[in-house]
Scaffold this motif. Structure first.
Motif, PDB file in Angstrom:
ATOM      1  N   PHE A  15     -13.213   1.156   3.075  1.00  0.00           N
ATOM      2  CA  PHE A  15     -13.465   0.042   2.209  1.00  0.00           C
ATOM      3  C   PHE A  15     -13.731   0.223   0.928  1.00  0.00           C
ATOM      4  N   ALA A  80     -17.558  -5.667   8.375  1.00  0.00           N
ATOM      5  CA  ALA A  80     -15.954  -6.697   7.192  1.00  0.00           C
ATOM      6  C   ALA A  80     -15.062  -6.538   8.081  1.00  0.00           C
ATOM      7  N   GLU A  81     -14.309  -7.923   8.206  1.00  0.00           N
ATOM      8  CA  GLU A  81     -13.198  -8.517   9.032  1.00  0.00           C
ATOM      9  C   GLU A  81     -12.173  -8.663   7.408  1.00  0.00           C
ATOM     10  N   ASP A  82     -10.489  -8.853   8.046  1.00  0.00           N
ATOM     11  CA  ASP A  82      -9.891  -9.525   7.528  1.00  0.00           C
ATOM     12  C   ASP A  82     -10.305 -10.539   6.633  1.00  0.00           C
ATOM     13  N   ASN A  83      -9.568 -11.008   5.755  1.00  0.00           N
ATOM     14  CA  ASN A  83     -10.294 -12.114   4.979  1.00  0.00           C
ATOM     15  C   ASN A  83      -9.986 -13.841   5.416  1.00  0.00           C
ATOM     16  N   HIS A 156     -10.268  -7.952   2.704  1.00  0.00           N
ATOM     17  CA  HIS A 156     -11.454  -7.772   3.652  1.00  0.00           C
ATOM     18  C   HIS A 156     -12.558  -8.858   2.901  1.00  0.00           C
TER      19      HIS A 156
END
Length: 186
Positions: A15, A80-83, A156
């Motif tokens: 990341f 963390a995740e996809d935006n 992210h």
């Protein structure tokens, strides 16, 4: 290596993110965290929501003042995740929806310091402070504080959460400030 942990340093090459945990705190093994979240009765309005939280993704990193399975202690989690934001939407514009979603997840959730922009080089960032009620299967319950730092660095969204228990004299404000100041994006 995708993830490097050395002393207080946490580096996630996948990341492009690095930070330092508070001195004297320990990194928790993510399996320990999975066990821990199964022990907590998430103080949510619904059992269904609680089960969804327990089945959700594990954090990238967990650090705590003391081993969490045996102690009430302040802790930090990094997710963390996809935006999830709409194209062109800023974190500040999305913050009312984010706070509303947290309010549906946590019992007695109340924002005590409204989301506001903070400076984290390489990312759009906002911070907020909230309180909620926690409960665990051991019978502990009471007010908890969540200080959240949301970091948007496409593609992210990172969420750094600090949980502490001021009513039990478990306070980690200074430590959170140190961690926030240490965040670096490559």
């Amino acid at each position: 290596a995708a993830v490097l942990v050395s002393g207080d340093l946490y580096v996630n090459n996948a990341f492009g993110l690095a930070l330092r945990k508070p001195s004297g705190w320990g990194f928790e093994h993510l399996r320990t965290f999975a066990d821990l979240r199964n022990e907590y009765e998430f103080a949510t309005p619904s059992q269904e929501v609680s089960e969804l939280l327990k089945a959700g993704p594990l954090p990238l990193m967990v650090a705590s003042q003391a081993p969490l399975l045996r102690n009430l202690a302040a802790s930090l989690t990094l997710y963390a995740e996809d935006n999830p934001l709409d194209e062109g939407q800023s974190l500040m514009q999305a913050s009312p929806d984010i706070m509303r979603a947290l309010g549906m997840l946590l019992a007695d959730f109340r924002v005590t310091t409204a989301p506001h922009p903070v400076d984290v080089p390489g990312a759009e960032a906002i911070e907020y402070i909230a309180s909620f009620t926690y409960r665990d299967r051991l019978g502990h319950q009471g007010p908890a504080r969540n200080r959240g730092l949301l970091l948007l660095r496409a593609p992210h969204l990172f969420t750094l959460n600090m949980f502490d228990l001021p009513a039990d004299r478990i306070v980690a404000q200074k430590e959170f400030d140190e961690v926030r100041a240490s965040v670096v994006f490559a």
